[in-house]
Design a protein around this motif. Structure first.
Motif, mmCIF file in Angstrom:
data_model
loop_
_atom_site.group_PDB
_atom_site.id
_atom_site.type_symbol
_atom_site.label_atom_id
_atom_site.label_comp_id
_atom_site.label_asym_id
_atom_site.label_seq_id
_atom_site.Cartn_x
_atom_site.Cartn_y
_atom_site.Cartn_z
ATOM 1 N N THR A 168 0.731 3.154 2.862
ATOM 2 C CA THR A 168 1.284 2.004 3.576
ATOM 3 C C THR A 168 0.160 1.099 4.072
ATOM 4 O O THR A 168 0.241 -0.129 3.974
ATOM 5 C CB THR A 168 2.134 2.478 4.770
ATOM 6 O OG1 THR A 168 3.204 3.295 4.300
ATOM 7 C CG2 THR A 168 2.700 1.294 5.535
ATOM 8 N N ARG A 177 4.782 -3.242 0.225
ATOM 9 C CA ARG A 177 5.517 -2.358 1.136
ATOM 10 C C ARG A 177 5.666 -0.977 0.495
ATOM 11 O O ARG A 177 5.913 -0.859 -0.701
ATOM 12 C CB ARG A 177 6.896 -2.920 1.455
ATOM 13 C CG ARG A 177 6.859 -4.257 2.172
ATOM 14 C CD ARG A 177 8.238 -4.734 2.587
ATOM 15 N NE ARG A 177 9.108 -5.029 1.453
ATOM 16 C CZ ARG A 177 10.176 -4.324 1.115
ATOM 17 N NH1 ARG A 177 10.515 -3.244 1.811
ATOM 18 N NH2 ARG A 177 10.924 -4.667 0.078
ATOM 19 N N ASN A 179 7.663 2.744 1.197
ATOM 20 C CA ASN A 179 8.628 3.507 1.986
ATOM 21 C C ASN A 179 9.023 4.781 1.248
ATOM 22 O O ASN A 179 8.824 4.898 0.035
ATOM 23 C CB ASN A 179 9.875 2.661 2.264
ATOM 24 C CG ASN A 179 9.573 1.468 3.155
ATOM 25 O OD1 ASN A 179 9.282 1.619 4.335
ATOM 26 N ND2 ASN A 179 9.629 0.263 2.584
ATOM 27 N N THR A 244 8.208 -1.249 6.199
ATOM 28 C CA THR A 244 7.201 -0.501 5.448
ATOM 29 C C THR A 244 6.763 0.688 6.291
ATOM 30 O O THR A 244 6.803 0.644 7.528
ATOM 31 C CB THR A 244 6.005 -1.381 5.056
ATOM 32 O OG1 THR A 244 5.195 -0.690 4.091
ATOM 33 C CG2 THR A 244 5.158 -1.761 6.256
ATOM 34 N N GLY A 245 6.388 1.770 5.621
ATOM 35 C CA GLY A 245 6.014 2.982 6.332
ATOM 36 C C GLY A 245 7.203 3.776 6.846
ATOM 37 O O GLY A 245 7.034 4.737 7.605
#
Length: 258
Positions: A168, A177, A179, A244-245
């Motif tokens: 990330t 991004r 995920n 994101t993350g």
């Protein structure tokens, strides 16, 4: 709802069955172009209806760096770029630690880590040129909630989740991004095979319900591949452009961690 994926080029690994196939079909329904890979390309083409445009079906073992590079570059040659990646290829090793050899431990770690990393590395320079680049790594709730009957798979998935979180930051400099979608028990081919091997008098639905109860699944059933695909495709959408993350659970309430 328009997820704004029309015309986007998405790489999907492990696209010939289960979650990968459901994701590919959902992306196509949204108007995206799908480059799918699997070790059995004939099965992949058959699953995707003969692989007509906008499908690019490629035989690829995600642990083979040369094959992964060919998969990515052939997609770029065909459609001019890559907008998103879904790292889905994988399997589970149903065994306790005492039942697992050192070779199996190494194989699980290599598949989980390099099965995603090889594809992401190959796609990164092309993702960096996209207007809204995105990566979704399909992982499992096991990554946060170990299961003794899947001891090594749990550990390997934990490593992948940690790596994904690091990506990330490193990919964020290129606005990519990253995920994760964390699965619980999903009704795919492997469960059908386990049901056949169980040699039980129960129907599949009864057998699955018993397993769901034993595992503490709040909704009392296995999930469907399409339910996972929706979470994946939603995270790929530009409408999720500030996410994101993140790690999204699709497990019917099996997660017990906070």
């Amino acid at each position: 709802m328009d997820l704004q994926l029309a015309g986007k080029t998405v790489l999907v690994t492990g696209a010939s069955s289960g979650v990968g196939l459901a994701t590919a079909r959902m992306l196509l329904a949204e108007g995206a172009r799908v480059a799918g890979c699997a070790r059995d390309v004939d099965r992949l083409r058959s699953a995707l209806g003969g692989a007509p445009d906008p499908v690019h079906a490629v035989a690829c073992d995600v642990l083979d760096q040369a094959a992964v590079t060919t998969f990515v570059t052939s997609t770029v040659d065909r459609w001019g770029g890559v907008d998103a990646v879904v790292c889905n290829a994988g399997r589970s090793l149903m065994a306790t630690l005492d039942e697992t050899s050192d070779a199996q431990i190494r194989d699980e770690l290599e598949l989980k880590v390099f099965g995603a990393l090889n594809v992401i590395r190959a796609a990164q320079p092309h993702l960096a040129e996209s207007d809204d680049p995105s990566v979704v790594v399909v992982n499992a709730i096991l990554s946060r909630q170990p299961e003794p009957r899947l001891a090594v798979t749990s550990a390997a998935r934990a490593a992948l989740l940690n790596l994904t979180r690091s990506l990330t930051s490193s990919l964020g400099v290129d606005r990519i991004r990253v995920n994760s979608v964390l699965l619980g028990l999903i009704d795919t081919g492997q469960w059908s095979r386990r049901y056949a091997a169980a040699d039980t008098d129960l129907t599949y639905a009864q057998w699955a319900a018993e397993i769901a109860a034993d595992r503490g699944i709040v909704l009392g059933r296995f999930g469907a591949a399409e339910e996972v695909a929706f979470a994946i495709v939603s995270l790929l959408s530009p409408l999720s452009g500030y996410t994101t993350g993140a790690s999204v659970d699709v497990g019917g309430g099996i997660a017990r961690y906070l």
